[in-house]
Structures are given as structure tokens and as C-alpha cells.
Design a protein around this motif. Structure first.
Motif, short mmCIF file in Angstrom:
data_model
loop_
_atom_site.label_atom_id
_atom_site.label_comp_id
_atom_site.label_asym_id
_atom_site.label_seq_id
_atom_site.Cartn_x
_atom_site.Cartn_y
_atom_site.Cartn_z
N ALA A 117 0.62 -1.20 0.03
CA ALA A 117 0.11 0.01 0.04
C ALA A 117 0.93 1.10 -0.13
O ALA A 117 0.69 2.15 -0.86
N ALA A 118 1.80 0.96 0.80
CA ALA A 118 2.59 2.48 0.97
C ALA A 118 3.56 2.51 -0.43
O ALA A 118 3.52 3.87 -1.08
N ALA A 119 4.03 1.53 -1.18
CA ALA A 119 4.83 1.93 -2.34
C ALA A 119 4.05 2.32 -3.31
O ALA A 119 4.46 2.75 -4.46
N ASN A 120 2.58 1.75 -3.27
CA ASN A 120 1.62 2.18 -4.37
C ASN A 120 1.27 3.74 -4.34
O ASN A 120 1.41 4.34 -5.29
N TYR A 121 1.19 4.17 -3.10
CA TYR A 121 0.83 5.47 -2.87
C TYR A 121 2.02 6.26 -3.05
O TYR A 121 2.02 7.48 -3.50
N LEU A 122 3.20 5.94 -2.59
CA LEU A 122 4.55 6.98 -2.59
C LEU A 122 5.20 6.89 -4.12
O LEU A 122 5.63 7.87 -4.14
N ASP A 124 3.71 4.92 -6.76
CA ASP A 124 2.84 4.29 -7.91
C ASP A 124 3.19 3.01 -8.53
O ASP A 124 3.23 2.44 -9.43
N ILE A 125 3.65 2.15 -7.43
CA ILE A 125 4.30 0.78 -7.94
C ILE A 125 3.08 -0.17 -8.04
O ILE A 125 2.19 -0.41 -6.92
N ASP A 167 5.02 -4.78 -8.66
CA ASP A 167 5.69 -4.93 -10.04
C ASP A 167 7.33 -5.02 -9.82
O ASP A 167 7.48 -3.73 -9.72
N ILE A 168 8.25 -5.93 -9.83
CA ILE A 168 9.60 -5.82 -9.35
C ILE A 168 10.34 -4.78 -10.63
O ILE A 168 11.23 -4.15 -10.26
N ASP A 169 9.95 -4.96 -11.93
CA ASP A 169 10.34 -4.13 -12.88
C ASP A 169 10.21 -2.59 -12.62
O ASP A 169 11.21 -2.04 -12.79
N LYS A 170 8.97 -2.52 -12.12
CA LYS A 170 8.64 -0.83 -11.85
C LYS A 170 9.67 -0.34 -10.75
O LYS A 170 10.02 0.69 -10.86
N ILE A 171 9.79 -1.30 -9.82
CA ILE A 171 10.83 -0.93 -8.82
C ILE A 171 12.18 -0.49 -9.27
O ILE A 171 12.87 0.49 -8.86
N MET A 172 12.60 -1.54 -10.17
CA MET A 172 14.04 -1.29 -10.62
C MET A 172 14.07 -0.23 -11.54
O MET A 172 15.19 0.46 -11.70
N VAL A 178 15.93 1.12 -4.21
CA VAL A 178 17.00 0.13 -4.66
C VAL A 178 16.34 -1.17 -3.82
O VAL A 178 15.94 -1.38 -2.65
N ILE A 179 16.46 -2.38 -4.57
CA ILE A 179 15.97 -3.56 -4.13
C ILE A 179 17.38 -4.13 -3.26
O ILE A 179 18.26 -4.22 -3.81
N ASN A 180 16.79 -4.78 -2.21
CA ASN A 180 17.95 -5.16 -1.15
C ASN A 180 18.12 -6.70 -1.21
O ASN A 180 19.35 -7.07 -1.14
N ALA A 181 16.98 -7.48 -1.41
CA ALA A 181 17.33 -8.96 -1.64
C ALA A 181 15.95 -9.41 -2.07
O ALA A 181 14.71 -9.04 -2.24
N VAL A 182 15.96 -10.53 -2.80
CA VAL A 182 14.80 -11.31 -3.35
C VAL A 182 15.13 -12.82 -3.32
O VAL A 182 16.18 -13.34 -2.70
#
Length: 275
Positions: A117-122, A124-125, A167-172, A178-182
């Protein structure tokens, strides 16, 4: 050790509210700092019905003025990731909460649905449904240096339990993140904002030894005719679903100790700037 306790607010959105509060209190109070944890519930979740007595007993209505005085804040997961954000009746209240946290530069830890919810709001992920629930204990692999994962080996163990993913591509593609771990299958463990004190955690690291089993039984008992996926890599006797193993205990301790340390560092830095 800080002279004053770290004041940590938690918006508890989980179904098992008592267990959730016991878990978070445990992992935070057993860390290297004295903490004062205050639990809140979203007021707009109960506009059409009375607030349950239990909820009123163990938490208080979300008060944004009080939130603004906190040293750090956590928004928990919630068993609603199969709903669209637009279906969540208290989403506006969560957005108002996030706005206060950002405006006051309060360190933020968003967990599972809270992170979605936070990533979508802040940022738009988008969120999407998984073909099946990711449920169990999995190895997680480092993608970037991260102070909250300092001391953990590549491939550290952590519990995952969710029906949706971002959506991990949108984050990248977003230079602010920055993605820390998967996991091995590229499911998110965590990412963070580069320039803000915002951390998005997708593992339920607050879970204790029996929590995955309790989650499975809760879902199964709520819908006895549905065949639910069982937690993977969790039982020493998986055939009979017996003897769960607390294999992520070290990950839990290291992560929350590091997070508390980051909160204390933030406070010290803010005090230095004021002086």
C-alpha cells in the motif's frame, strides 16, 4: 543504549491482532534499545460498526498528532492483498498517516501488505495477484548493500506469506528505490528508498516459530471446503505437518536489531542538526 526509550508506533492491521502485538513487542523489546511501543487501529475501519472491545483494549484509535511525535512507525501486513486498493475502506486514513510520517521525517517500516500500500501510494508501484500463495520459509539473496541486512549471509532464511506481489520491474526502473534482497524465484524480500527513511519489507519477519502453522489453520478453518497450500520448508515432518522449525530466528534478530539501530542513529543525527 539511549537514555530515553525509542517511541515506536504500530498500525496493527493483521487478523490475529493479539498475536501480532505480542510478536512485535517481543522482537522490538528484546533488541539493544529500550522501546515504548504504541499500537493503533484505523478509525475508518469501524465507521459502520462498533469498534470491537478487544481492539479498544489493546490499541487506540489512530491519532495523527500523536503519530507526529513518534521516533519511528510500522504499518503491519493485512490479510487483504487479494482486494484492490480501492476496495479498502480505510485506505485514505493510511495515506494521511503516510503523509504525516513523510512530513515529519519519521523512519518508516512497511510490512507485507503495508509495504504494498505504501509503495503504491508513494511511488505508484502496481500490485498484482500471484498464481498461488508464496507460503513458507525461503532463501533470500542479496541484491544491494543494506544496513538492515548487515551481518546476514547471502541466502539467509525468512518466512513469506502472501497472495500478491509488487511489479519488480517498476521498482527497478525507479531511480529513487533500490532492491535489497529477493528469493531464488525473484519474489521480493525488501527494497528501500535511497534518499528517505522508508523500508519496504515483504517477509513477515516478526513471525515466531508457530505463526505460519497458525496462519494455515486459520485460513483452512475459515473455509473448510478450500484446499490451501501448506507452508513449505517449515516442518521437520512435512508429511504430517509436525515439528515446525524456527529457522529464521537469526534473520529476525539481526534485522530488527539493525532497524532499531538505524532509528537511534536517525534520532542522534536529528538532534545534532538541531544543535
Amino acid at each position: 543504549m539511549t537514555a530515553d526509550p525509542l517511541r515506536i508506533g504500530i498500525l496493527n492491521l493483521m487478523h490475529d491482532k493479539v498475536d501480532t502485538q505480542l510478536r512485535f513487542t517481543k522482537v522490538l523489546s528484546e533488541g539493544p534499545y529500550n522501546v515504548d511501543v504504541q499500537y493503533f487501529y484505523p478509525q475508518t475501519h469501524y465507521t459502520s460498526r462498533p469498534v470491537p472491545d478487544l481492539v479498544q483494549k489493546i490499541s487506540q484509535p489512530l491519532d495523527l498528532k500523536q503519530v507526529a511525535t513518534m521516533d519511528a512507525f510500522i504499518i503491519t501486513g493485512a490479510p487483504i492483498e487479494q482486494l484492490t486498493f480501492e476496495e479498502i475502506t480505510y485506505l485514505d486514513e493510511i495515506h494521511q498517516l503516510i503523509d504525516v510520517l513523510v512530513a515529519n521525517n519519521i523512519p518508516q517500516l512497511y510490512v507485507c501488505w503495508g509495504a504494498m500500500a505504501a509503495a503504491n501510494y508513494l511511488y505508484d508501484i502496481p500490485k498484482f495477484q500471484l498464481p498461488e500463495k508464496i507460503f513458507g520459509v525461503f532463501h533470500n539473496y542479496l541484491r544491494a548493500q543494506d544496513p538492515l541486512l548487515k551481518g546476514l549471509p547471502d541466502g539467509f532464511l525468512a518466512p513469506h506469506a502472501r497472495y500478491a506481489e509488487l511489479d519488480i520491474d517498476k521498482i527497478m526502473e525507479d531511480s529513487r528505490l533500490v532492491i535489497n534482497a529477493v528469493t531464488k524465484n525473484n519474489f521480493l524480500f525488501s527494497f528501500r528508498a535511497r534518499e528517505k527513511n522508508q523500508y519496504f519489507l515483504f517477509s513477515h519477519l516478526e513471525y515466531g516459530k508457530d505463526a505460519l502453522l497458525k496462519e494455515y489453520l486459520r485460513e483452512r478453518n475459515a473455509n473448510p471446503g478450500v484446499e490451501y497450500i501448506k507452508p513449505q520448508n517449515y516442518f521437520r515432518d512435512p508429511l504430517h505437518m509436525k515439528d515446525p522449525e524456527f529457522s529464521w530466528e537469526t534473520t529476525q534478530r539481526v534485522f530488527f536489531d539493525n532497524w532499531l539501530h538505524s532509528v537511534a542513529d536517525h534520532i542522534a543525527t536529528q538532534q545534532f542538526v538541531k544543535e
